[in-house]
Design a protein around this motif. Structure first.
Motif, mmCIF file in Angstrom:
data_model
loop_
_atom_site.group_PDB
_atom_site.id
_atom_site.type_symbol
_atom_site.label_atom_id
_atom_site.label_comp_id
_atom_site.label_asym_id
_atom_site.label_seq_id
_atom_site.Cartn_x
_atom_site.Cartn_y
_atom_site.Cartn_z
ATOM 1 N N LEU A 88 3.382 3.548 -2.784
ATOM 2 C CA LEU A 88 3.864 3.617 -1.414
ATOM 3 C C LEU A 88 4.146 2.225 -0.863
ATOM 4 O O LEU A 88 3.475 1.259 -1.217
ATOM 5 N N SER A 89 5.111 2.155 0.033
ATOM 6 C CA SER A 89 5.284 0.923 0.805
ATOM 7 C C SER A 89 4.149 0.821 1.821
ATOM 8 O O SER A 89 3.439 1.798 2.096
ATOM 9 N N ALA A 90 3.988 -0.353 2.388
ATOM 10 C CA ALA A 90 2.952 -0.539 3.405
ATOM 11 C C ALA A 90 3.171 0.402 4.585
ATOM 12 O O ALA A 90 2.216 1.000 5.110
ATOM 13 N N LEU A 118 2.629 -0.728 15.640
ATOM 14 C CA LEU A 118 1.342 -1.291 15.245
ATOM 15 C C LEU A 118 1.512 -2.475 14.297
ATOM 16 O O LEU A 118 0.786 -3.470 14.396
ATOM 17 N N PHE A 119 2.471 -2.377 13.385
ATOM 18 C CA PHE A 119 2.726 -3.496 12.479
ATOM 19 C C PHE A 119 3.131 -4.735 13.277
ATOM 20 O O PHE A 119 2.691 -5.845 12.980
ATOM 21 N N LEU A 127 5.766 -6.889 6.433
ATOM 22 C CA LEU A 127 5.158 -6.189 5.288
ATOM 23 C C LEU A 127 5.593 -4.729 5.190
ATOM 24 O O LEU A 127 5.283 -4.066 4.207
ATOM 25 N N HIS A 128 6.309 -4.234 6.172
ATOM 26 C CA HIS A 128 6.562 -2.795 6.291
ATOM 27 C C HIS A 128 7.138 -2.192 5.017
ATOM 28 O O HIS A 128 6.718 -1.111 4.583
ATOM 29 N N GLY A 129 8.103 -2.865 4.391
ATOM 30 C CA GLY A 129 8.755 -2.294 3.222
ATOM 31 C C GLY A 129 8.178 -2.743 1.894
ATOM 32 O O GLY A 129 8.638 -2.295 0.834
ATOM 33 N N ARG A 130 7.178 -3.594 1.924
ATOM 34 C CA ARG A 130 6.607 -4.109 0.674
ATOM 35 C C ARG A 130 5.642 -3.114 0.054
ATOM 36 O O ARG A 130 4.971 -2.347 0.765
ATOM 37 N N PRO A 131 5.526 -3.085 -1.272
ATOM 38 C CA PRO A 131 4.581 -2.159 -1.911
ATOM 39 C C PRO A 131 3.149 -2.443 -1.471
ATOM 40 O O PRO A 131 2.692 -3.592 -1.528
ATOM 41 N N PHE A 132 2.447 -1.408 -1.057
ATOM 42 C CA PHE A 132 1.091 -1.576 -0.541
ATOM 43 C C PHE A 132 0.177 -2.223 -1.575
ATOM 44 O O PHE A 132 -0.632 -3.096 -1.243
#
Length: 213
Positions: A88-90, A118-119, A127-132
């Motif tokens: 999942l993305s972040a 919240l982000f 970070l929203h689209g980066r892999p968690f």
């Protein structure tokens, strides 16, 4: 409540009443029973049914499901990140908080906007689209803090939420909790560092060897 394993009492006659809107610190050394107490509150401890526990005004074991309990709770715990096995993305990891699981599910535009809000508040919009799973421990902790808050739950349980964060980010998050939690939202904040507590926290439950001290 009393919880014992093999004759060893992990919680020993603990009585605790928390009212809507209260702000509590939960403190005590490792092994004091804090984790067990929190698992009783989250509805997923098997000995919840053998003790006198009421959550949100309803006695446990009177027909409610674990999901009825979790619907009202937002949780951060030190080990929670290990449950995210899907790629999942972040942003999508945070959105699982709407559904009280760790699997990706479709979200509404309003829910997506809440995650981004919240982000932005926590300074992690990038970070929203980066892999968690590629994020640092501190970055993951901020994503999971957002996850705990997305549905504006009645009860917010934060177990060592600021591990891995620098002082500036800790202060940002403390101020957010003081400013943004509704008066009717209840906060339980578990920490070994009292300096991490939001200013609105004004009550303390201190455990030692399973007892309230």
């Amino acid at each position: 409540v009393t919880v014992a394993y093999g004759g060893t009492r992990v919680l020993d006659g603990v009585t605790w009443t928390v009212r809507a809107g209260e702000r509590w610190a939960v403190v005590g050394p490792n092994g004091s029973g804090k984790t067990t107490l929190l698992s009783l509150l989250c509805g997923d401890h098997p000995q919840a049914y053998s003790n006198d526990i009421s959550l949100f005004g309803r006695r446990r074991g009177t027909g409610e499901t674990i999901w009825d309990v979790k619907r009202n709770v937002g949780l951060v715990s030190p080990e929670f990140h290990v449950y995210f096995n899907e790629p999942l993305s972040a942003g999508r990891a945070a959105a699982t908080g709407f559904f009280d699981g760790v699997a990706d599910q479709p979200t509404t535009p309003e829910q997506d906007a809440r995650v981004r809000e919240l982000f932005a508040a926590f300074g992690i919009a990038d970070l929203h689209g980066r892999p968690f799973r590629t994020l640092s421990v501190g970055e993951q902790r901020l994503v999971l803090l957002a996850r705990a808050l997305v549905k504006r739950p009645r009860l917010v349980i934060l177990d060592e939420p600021f591990q891995g964060l620098d002082a500036a980010r800790v202060e940002l998050c403390r101020e957010f909790l003081d400013r943004e939690l509704r008066p009717d939202q209840t906060l339980l904040f578990v920490t070994h560092e009292l300096t991490e507590l939001p200013q609105s926290v004004n009550q303390t439950l201190r455990l030692d060897r399973g007892k309230v001290v």
